[in-house]
Design a protein around this motif. Structure first.
Motif, PDB file in Angstrom:
ATOM      1  N   PRO A 298      -3.871 -26.418  -4.252  1.00  0.00           N
ATOM      2  CA  PRO A 298      -5.057 -26.619  -4.872  1.00  0.00           C
ATOM      3  C   PRO A 298      -4.710 -27.786  -5.231  1.00  0.00           C
ATOM      4  O   PRO A 298      -3.990 -28.201  -5.427  1.00  0.00           O
ATOM      5  CB  PRO A 298      -4.911 -25.941  -6.021  1.00  0.00           C
TER       6      PRO A 298
ATOM      7  N   LEU B  63       5.894 -13.944  -0.786  1.00  0.00           N
ATOM      8  CA  LEU B  63       5.117 -13.102   0.198  1.00  0.00           C
ATOM      9  C   LEU B  63       5.803 -12.136   0.072  1.00  0.00           C
ATOM     10  O   LEU B  63       5.136 -10.821  -0.476  1.00  0.00           O
ATOM     11  CB  LEU B  63       4.451 -13.700   1.009  1.00  0.00           C
TER      12      LEU B  63
ATOM     13  N   TYR C  95       4.319 -11.628 -11.761  1.00  0.00           N
ATOM     14  CA  TYR C  95       4.587 -10.431 -11.121  1.00  0.00           C
ATOM     15  C   TYR C  95       6.242 -10.478 -11.330  1.00  0.00           C
ATOM     16  O   TYR C  95       7.076 -11.381 -12.035  1.00  0.00           O
ATOM     17  CB  TYR C  95       4.565 -12.709 -10.228  1.00  0.00           C
TER      18      TYR C  95
ATOM     19  N   ARG D 258       0.385 -23.792 -11.132  1.00  0.00           N
ATOM     20  CA  ARG D 258      -0.637 -23.767 -10.508  1.00  0.00           C
ATOM     21  C   ARG D 258      -0.601 -23.461  -9.024  1.00  0.00           C
ATOM     22  O   ARG D 258      -1.421 -22.286  -8.514  1.00  0.00           O
ATOM     23  CB  ARG D 258      -1.850 -25.247 -10.376  1.00  0.00           C
TER      24      ARG D 258
ATOM     25  N   PHE E  48       1.099 -19.708  -8.123  1.00  0.00           N
ATOM     26  CA  PHE E  48      -0.398 -18.782  -8.602  1.00  0.00           C
ATOM     27  C   PHE E  48      -1.040 -18.284  -7.353  1.00  0.00           C
ATOM     28  O   PHE E  48      -1.645 -17.144  -7.167  1.00  0.00           O
ATOM     29  CB  PHE E  48      -0.315 -18.969  -9.851  1.00  0.00           C
ATOM     30  N   HIS E  49      -1.418 -20.142  -7.151  1.00  0.00           N
ATOM     31  CA  HIS E  49      -2.989 -19.850  -6.641  1.00  0.00           C
ATOM     32  C   HIS E  49      -2.480 -19.255  -5.296  1.00  0.00           C
ATOM     33  O   HIS E  49      -3.343 -18.141  -4.306  1.00  0.00           O
ATOM     34  CB  HIS E  49      -3.365 -21.118  -6.332  1.00  0.00           C
TER      35      HIS E  49
ATOM     36  N   LEU F 115      -0.243 -16.534  -3.992  1.00  0.00           N
ATOM     37  CA  LEU F 115       0.054 -15.984  -4.814  1.00  0.00           C
ATOM     38  C   LEU F 115      -1.003 -14.626  -4.607  1.00  0.00           C
ATOM     39  O   LEU F 115      -0.942 -13.987  -4.123  1.00  0.00           O
ATOM     40  CB  LEU F 115       1.248 -15.571  -5.606  1.00  0.00           C
TER      41      LEU F 115
END
Lengths: 212, 212
Positions: A19, A52, A64, B28, B31-32, B34
């Motif tokens: 992102p 992952l 998490y 960020r 988290f994106h 995952l």
């Protein structure tokens, strides 16, 4: 872009999946890794695969974690009766860093957004109601003060009411150290509608307990 | 940060190795990947490993390529006698996208910067002089107009002079479409010192051929 060798193009395209990374940043990142930090590139590739493989959502709070339950949910030193609902794991970190909260959390991993296909199921709200039934006194709704965050808070409050758990919403107003001149009108309007009577005589009463 | 599980911390730290990525952006991104793009995370991990394994520097120009030589160096349609020296592969892309240049390239992968331990060897300048001896008529110095880029250009010009190859520097001045009001003083000074006489009568002479 066909000037670059295919593996380089693939790396640049893959970095654009992050992102906030556009084509120029992705190019810069790729060249940086290839030229100046090849070890870092290997570390990143390994960290991605490890994360992952190893990370799972905590069964209780959806944070998490490595095992079934996260350290906060496992802790016996925290108040089981207080449940703070936040949108992201980063919100948990922000609240924990402030250091005042001793209850437990529930992490939605998002907010209700029907247009994006995010409904109660995607936010794990079945697990949330199950959690509420396990001796929660108060659920503190700490979703963001955005349209989606407010809608999510309303939905959760209704769910809590059904189960008979008291729900509260965190206060919104002028931030500490902020100046009224620079605060937006929405925040100011919230600050006024959420105003509290100032205790004048009785030193025993807490000003925040009484609202107009 | 110890609130996160170790694999998550490792992923966030690894993402911070990317240039321009601070702690908040890294969080960020993690988290994106995952939460919303696990497939993308795998693709990125694979692309990183592939790029490290497969990509090499082109033997002639030092651009990244899959085999021994890159497509531009292999091409027989390009002028072997013109050699354009740039700092990064991205500069090659910029020049190629402009579409006017038909010569070959030499990519320094940086600029001379003795304080950072980047000397002639790190920039592959032994390969550069070897390249100059293989029938190069003119070397076009297109390093960036920064202190380091200028110093590198001077060094390369001296190297070319030793071998007896004509060296030229790309022009610096007011960019096309730019407005004088908003151009910095260094650029303006360059634009004035690099001014060319305007051809008035003879339609055969090219204005850029004559300078004051």
């Amino acid at each position: 872009m066909s000037l670059f060798a295919p593996p380089l193009n693939r790396l640049i395209e893959a970095l654009r999946l992050l992102p906030g990374v556009g084509p120029k940043s992705a190019q810069r990142m790729a060249f940086h890794l290839l030229e100046k930090d090849r070890q870092g590139a290997l570390v990143l590739a390994g960290a991605l695969r490890d994360a992952l493989e190893i990370l799972h959502h905590c069964q209780d709070c959806r944070m998490y974690c490595e095992g079934d339950r996260c350290p906060i949910c496992r802790s016996s030193h925290r108040d089981e009766g207080l449940l703070c609902v936040v949108e992201t794991p980063a919100d948990v970190v922000a609240i924990e860093n402030a250091g005042f909260y001793r209850g437990k959390y529930f992490v939605l991993m998002g907010h209700l957004s029907p247009l994006d296909g995010v409904g109660p199921e995607e936010l794990g709200l079945d697990r949330f109601s199950e959690r509420l039934r396990r001796g929660v006194r108060e659920v503190i709704l700490a979703t963001n003060p955005t349209v989606e965050g407010e809608a999510t808070a309303h939905y959760l409050a209704a769910q809590a009411a059904q189960i008979g758990v008291h729900a509260s919403r965190i206060a919104h107003g002028v931030p500490m150290g902020g100046e009224l001149t620079y605060v937006d009108s929405g925040t100011l309007s919230h600050a006024f509608s959420g105003r509290h009577r100032v205790a004048q005589t009785d030193p025993g009463s807490h000003p925040a307990d009484e609202s107009f």
